[in-house]
Design an enzyme around this catalytic site. Structure first.
Site, short mmCIF file in Angstrom:
data_model
loop_
_atom_site.label_atom_id
_atom_site.label_comp_id
_atom_site.label_asym_id
_atom_site.label_seq_id
_atom_site.Cartn_x
_atom_site.Cartn_y
_atom_site.Cartn_z
N ASP A 142 0.81 -1.21 0.00
CA ASP A 142 0.00 0.00 0.00
C ASP A 142 0.85 1.27 0.00
O ASP A 142 0.33 2.37 0.14
CB ASP A 142 -0.96 0.00 1.20
N CYS A 209 -21.89 -7.48 2.45
CA CYS A 209 -22.32 -6.83 3.70
C CYS A 209 -23.81 -7.00 3.98
O CYS A 209 -24.22 -7.02 5.15
CB CYS A 209 -22.00 -5.33 3.65
N CYS A 215 -19.91 -2.10 11.39
CA CYS A 215 -18.67 -1.31 11.34
C CYS A 215 -18.96 0.17 11.54
O CYS A 215 -18.24 0.87 12.26
CB CYS A 215 -17.93 -1.56 10.04
N CYS A 262 -6.27 1.94 14.64
CA CYS A 262 -7.55 1.62 15.27
C CYS A 262 -8.18 0.46 14.51
O CYS A 262 -8.20 0.46 13.28
CB CYS A 262 -8.48 2.84 15.24
#
Length: 333
Positions: A142, A209, A215, A262
């Site tokens: 990334d 989903c 989330c 996080c």
């Protein structure tokens, strides 16, 4: 001349040897529909200011649109066909926990994945080059200006979840994406891929989903403000790692006491139940990370910034630096 099926089998063997959870290769041209949609969303986020002060995300839009520009090989006059090879590496580990007084994102508890994955990809690329004359390639994690999650959906490695991360039916949600942009001289072989065998590159968003929005509900600051939409200005991960100009905003809640990254939106996802055991090199706790987890203030006050940088040289945590983590600690209530 290497036939398609032989190239496919070769990469399959290399991916298994390097312990990747999943992989795929397709012609890069097949990814255009997915890239086009992802770029529309990317430009929207840019215009809205969702990337906050991460100026590097404002650069290289041409490469994000056309990843083959990463190669930029002008050493010969050969014409190339371009392919994308993507790999998923699991970093999930049931025994690697945040048991200290503060928390660190799970991907950062071990050795820096950029180092590990780049080594593995370079090994694979070298082997491919030995098999195909004049092949060229560029390995990336990334750290390159590539829309790797969109490319992963184009390769049918998964679907993008409402938290923006890739969900893999095969490997769950705690995976890292890396890949190789591969150029093969057109004169070497007829790589006319059969679309019945190789997937067509369509963007795949939220299909895994359903009606779930755990989330979004789990994000403590509201940074994840809509499916697939993240405002970095309110994101704990941004403020504990990338925000170089400001202290951690005292008005933002940080209930889980994260000092680096996080995992709130990741941990809330039901697809954690499909996580594969992590790549061994990614699931060994970094030697000094345990000290940081258990006695963060004492540890950081006992070490200089240069000492911190040396101690965390091969850890993602080194990116934040001592002073940034100290500031985050001071912000905890």
């Amino acid at each position: 001349v290497m036939e398609n099926k032989n190239l496919h089998m070769l990469i399959q063997q290399l991916a298994e040897r390097e312990k990747f959870a999943d992989w795929q290769i397709i012609p890069l041209s097949y990814c255009s529909p997915a890239i086009d949609i992802a770029m529309d969303n990317y430009r929207y986020a840019l215009q809205k200011g969702d990337f906050a002060q991460m100026k590097y995300l404002y650069n290289h839009l041409d490469i994000r649109q056309s990843p083959e520009l990463l190669l930029n090989d002008k050493s010969n006059n050969l014409q190339y066909s371009y392919y994308i090879i993507l790999f998923l590496a699991s970093y999930h580990c049931d025994t690697l926990h945040n048991n200290g007084t503060v928390k660190i994102a799970q991907y950062a508890l071990g050795t820096d994945y950029h180092i590990i994955l780049k080594q593995k990809l370079n090994t694979i690329l070298l082997y491919i080059k030995e098999q195909i004359d004049n092949a060229i390639g560029k390995c990336f994690t990334d750290s390159a200006p590539v829309l790797e999650r969109a490319l992963a959906t184009a390769c049918k490695l998964g679907a993008i979840g409402k938290n923006g991360f890739l969900i893999s039916k095969k490997a769950g949600i705690k995976t890292l994406i890396s890949g190789i942009i591969l150029g093969i001289p057109k004169k070497n072989a007829d790589y006319s891929y059969d679309k019945g065998i190789y997937p067509i590159g369509k963007q795949n968003i939220f299909s895994l989903c359903g009606e779930c929005h755990r989330c979004i509900d789990a994000c403590p600051t509201g940074a994840l403000y809509a499916p697939g939409k993240v405002n970095a200005n309110r994101c704990i991960s941004y403020h504990t790692i990338e925000n170089r100009k400001e202290s951690f905003p005292r008005e933002l809640p940080n209930p889980h006491k994260y000092i680096f990254g996080c995992d709130s939106c990741l941990n809330a996802c039901p697809w954690n139940g499909k996580n594969k055991p992590g790549m061994e090199e990614l699931t060994k706790l970094h030697p000094v990370t345990n000290l940081l987890l258990n006695n963060p203030k004492e540890f950081l006050e006992s070490i200089s910034s240069s000492g911190f940088n040396k101690a965390f040289k091969n850890s993602p945590i080194g990116r934040a630096g001592r002073n940034k983590i100290l500031d985050t600690l001071d912000s905890l209530k």
